[in-house]
Design an enzyme around this catalytic site. Structure first.
Site, PDB file in Angstrom:
ATOM      1  N   LYS A   1      -1.987  -4.492   6.475  1.00 33.58           N
ATOM      2  CA  LYS A   1      -1.480  -3.595   5.445  1.00 33.58           C
ATOM      3  C   LYS A   1      -1.090  -4.253   4.139  1.00 33.58           C
ATOM      4  O   LYS A   1      -0.603  -5.369   4.094  1.00 33.58           O
ATOM      5  CB  LYS A   1      -0.267  -2.828   5.989  1.00 33.58           C
ATOM      6  CG  LYS A   1      -0.693  -1.829   7.043  1.00 33.58           C
ATOM      7  CD  LYS A   1       0.344  -0.782   7.249  1.00 33.58           C
ATOM      8  CE  LYS A   1       0.341   0.222   6.111  1.00 33.58           C
ATOM      9  NZ  LYS A   1       1.335   1.261   6.343  1.00 33.58           N
TER      10      LYS A   1
ATOM     11  N   SER B   1       3.216  -5.624   5.679  1.00 37.92           N
ATOM     12  CA  SER B   1       3.997  -5.032   6.763  1.00 37.92           C
ATOM     13  C   SER B   1       4.336  -6.124   7.755  1.00 37.92           C
ATOM     14  O   SER B   1       3.520  -7.018   8.014  1.00 37.92           O
ATOM     15  CB  SER B   1       3.171  -3.936   7.440  1.00 37.92           C
ATOM     16  OG  SER B   1       3.630  -3.737   8.760  1.00 37.92           O
TER      17      SER B   1
ATOM     18  N   GLU C   1       6.076   3.289  -4.868  1.00 37.80           N
ATOM     19  CA  GLU C   1       6.929   4.221  -4.113  1.00 37.80           C
ATOM     20  C   GLU C   1       8.353   4.201  -4.649  1.00 37.80           C
ATOM     21  O   GLU C   1       9.023   5.238  -4.744  1.00 37.80           O
ATOM     22  CB  GLU C   1       6.925   3.858  -2.630  1.00 37.80           C
ATOM     23  CG  GLU C   1       5.557   4.049  -1.989  1.00 37.80           C
ATOM     24  CD  GLU C   1       5.502   3.381  -0.618  1.00 37.80           C
ATOM     25  OE1 GLU C   1       5.802   4.057   0.372  1.00 37.80           O
ATOM     26  OE2 GLU C   1       5.171   2.185  -0.536  1.00 37.80           O
TER      27      GLU C   1
ATOM     28  N   HIS D   1      -5.813  20.713  -8.355  1.00 36.19           N
ATOM     29  CA  HIS D   1      -5.373  20.975  -6.968  1.00 36.19           C
ATOM     30  C   HIS D   1      -5.660  19.759  -6.069  1.00 36.19           C
ATOM     31  O   HIS D   1      -5.799  19.910  -4.868  1.00 36.19           O
ATOM     32  CB  HIS D   1      -6.053  22.213  -6.371  1.00 36.19           C
ATOM     33  CG  HIS D   1      -6.081  23.403  -7.284  1.00 36.19           C
ATOM     34  ND1 HIS D   1      -5.122  24.386  -7.275  1.00 36.19           N
ATOM     35  CD2 HIS D   1      -6.953  23.744  -8.278  1.00 36.19           C
ATOM     36  CE1 HIS D   1      -5.400  25.296  -8.197  1.00 36.19           C
ATOM     37  NE2 HIS D   1      -6.508  24.921  -8.829  1.00 36.19           N
TER      38      HIS D   1
END
Ligand code: ARG
Length: 467
Positions: A293, A287, A300, A166
């Site tokens: 970042k 970024s 992704e 979970h």
């Protein structure tokens, strides 16, 4: 050479005998597949060479014509490979583009190549050959990905991390064990690929339009020349079957699903909040507005490619659904789905292999997280069963009370003083502290397939012998 200068309304030179005029521009556009099936040029030429050789061997065409055909086809192959071939949409597809060029190169002998075959068995052959090569290529790529995981697993056979259910801390495991979970998944994908290769290893050429042919062809000879185990057994099925493409897409979809789970874990692990891994500069991006970042874009995109692959599978299943036997032009829509999924899958596997090899594993962060969240509670319960003779259900209850106490005190289980533990159950001794560390917890799980380093190493050896 394919003639692009002729009036678009003149009838097709390959099949236009009974046609007074050529197709409407829109008809030509919807009908043509050359834009994508030119990818099959090498398979098409290989197939034609095998077919012509067999025709001559059987005395169906002369050796002289066969020699001209083979020579012409090899010339076309180098023309296409070197970018000196002009593809024509009027000629619809790769088969007719090649044949028309052959006629220009060698004259009337070219017209004998299409004896005892049809574009229906020709396209089935070309596409099967292409998918077979893609399956073999993907198999090799998965082998490389598995090898990357085996190396990381070996390196981290003892590195503890939290195991999750979970996405909540469950029990400590080793990072090596977690890596080996992916080896199992990609190992299954690879064995599915191997089965698919066995399934499709039958040669379609010679099924002709759908009914076979009256010429004395030798389908075993062409099957052998093209590297197939044997010829297909039913000519109707042969030209209407695209199971091999659907099998490839199903396998790609399952592998994509596995890759997306790994991608998601990498996205989570590389957040500053988790900090379990750091992606290399080579496999991340920055970024344009937030200088701090480092984004896991490759992970992704792997996660997203899975959506495209699923789309291709559903598209081809839907294209084939309800088609009457044998060939229907609907089936021309099979190729783009497979090409797109193959490209997505290859990219996803390659990117993942790079990320897995390059990423830095922060074992200190993993270990700290492994010890939080009362991850050794089950070990306490197991100790009560083993050393104090409690039934597991009672031990579970006692442990629950210890967790609640530690939680109220804001400390770990191992930080509770013995007096506190004995107040919960008098049979607890100071020996219990030996099982409350994450290392002890992990080392104790020696059951076959369990997370103990000794067991992880056993599984690594198993896979090394098979990779
Ligand atoms: N371009 C066609 C395809 O991809 C080749 C087969 C065409 N056969 C036919 N009878 N029109 O399926």
């Amino acid at each position: 050479m394919a003639d692009d200068t002729t009036d678009t309304k003149s009838s097709n030179q390959m099949w236009g005998g009974r046609f007074a005029s050529g197709p409407d521009a829109i008809m030509e556009e919807i009908n043509a597949s050359i834009g994508f099936d030119k990818k099959l040029f090498a398979q098409d030429i290989r197939g034609s060479i095998a077919h012509a050789t067999m025709l001559a061997h059987q005395g169906i065409i002369s050796t002289d014509d066969k020699d001209k055909i083979v020579h012409g086809l090899n010339t076309i192959l180098s023309e296409i490979e070197s970018g000196n071939f002009e593809f024509s949409r009027q000629l619809e597809d790769i088969h007719m583009n090649v044949e028309a060029r052959l006629a220009t190169l060698i004259g009337p002998a070219a017209g004998r190549l299409h004896t005892a075959r049809s574009r229906n068995d020709q396209v089935a052959l070309d596409f099967r050959l292409w998918v077979k090569e893609e399956l073999q290529k993907t198999e090799q790529m998965l082998t490389n990905l598995i090898a990357a995981f085996l190396d990381r697993a070996e390196e981290h056979a003892e590195s503890v991390m939290p195991g999750f259910t979970h996405l909540q801390t469950a029990q400590p495991v080793t990072f090596g064990h977690h890596c080996m979970a992916y080896v199992e998944m990609f190992g299954r994908d690879r064995s599915r690929l191997r089965h698919a290769i066995e399934h499709l290893d039958e040669s379609p050429i010679g099924a002709a339009a759908l009914a076979g042919t009256g010429y004395p062809i030798d389908r075993h000879m062409t099957a052998k020349a093209l590297g197939f185990r044997e010829p297909t057994r039913n000519s109707i099925d042969t030209v209407s079957d695209r199971d091999f493409a659907i099998e490839f897409l199903s396998i790609a979809a399952i592998a994509g699903m596995h890759l997306s789970r790994l991608a998601e874990e990498i996205v989570i692990w590389s957040t500053p909040q988790f900090g379990f891994v750091r992606l290399s500069d080579a496999f991340s991006t920055g970024s344009s507005i937030m200088p701090q970042k480092k984004n896991p874009d490759a992970a992704e995109l792997v996660r997203a490619k899975t959506g495209r692959i699923n789309g291709s599978l559903v598209a081809l299943l839907t294209i084939m659904k309800g088609l009457p036997l044998a060939y229907s032009k609907d089936m021309q829509e099979d190729k783009e789905q497979v090409f797109d999924a193959a490209e997505s899958l290859e990219l996803a596997i390659a990117a993942m292999t790079g990320m897995v090899r390059d990423m830095t594993v922060n074992t200190a962060r993993m270990k700290a997280a492994a010890g939080s969240g009362y991850s050794t509670a089950t070990d306490l319960a197991d100790w009560l069963v083993r050393e104090a003779g409690l039934p597991f259900r009672d031990a579970h209850h006692v442990t629950g009370r210890a967790v609640a106490l530690a939680e109220s005190k804001g400390c770990d289980l191992a930080e509770l003083p013995l007096s506190d533990l004995q107040a919960i159950h008098p049979d607890i001794t100071d020996k219990v502290y030996g099982v409350l560390t994450v290392e002890a917890s992990v080392a104790s799980r020696k059951s076959f397939g369990g997370t103990a380093p000794s067991e992880v190493r056993r599984q690594i050896a198993f896979w090394r012998a098979r990779n």
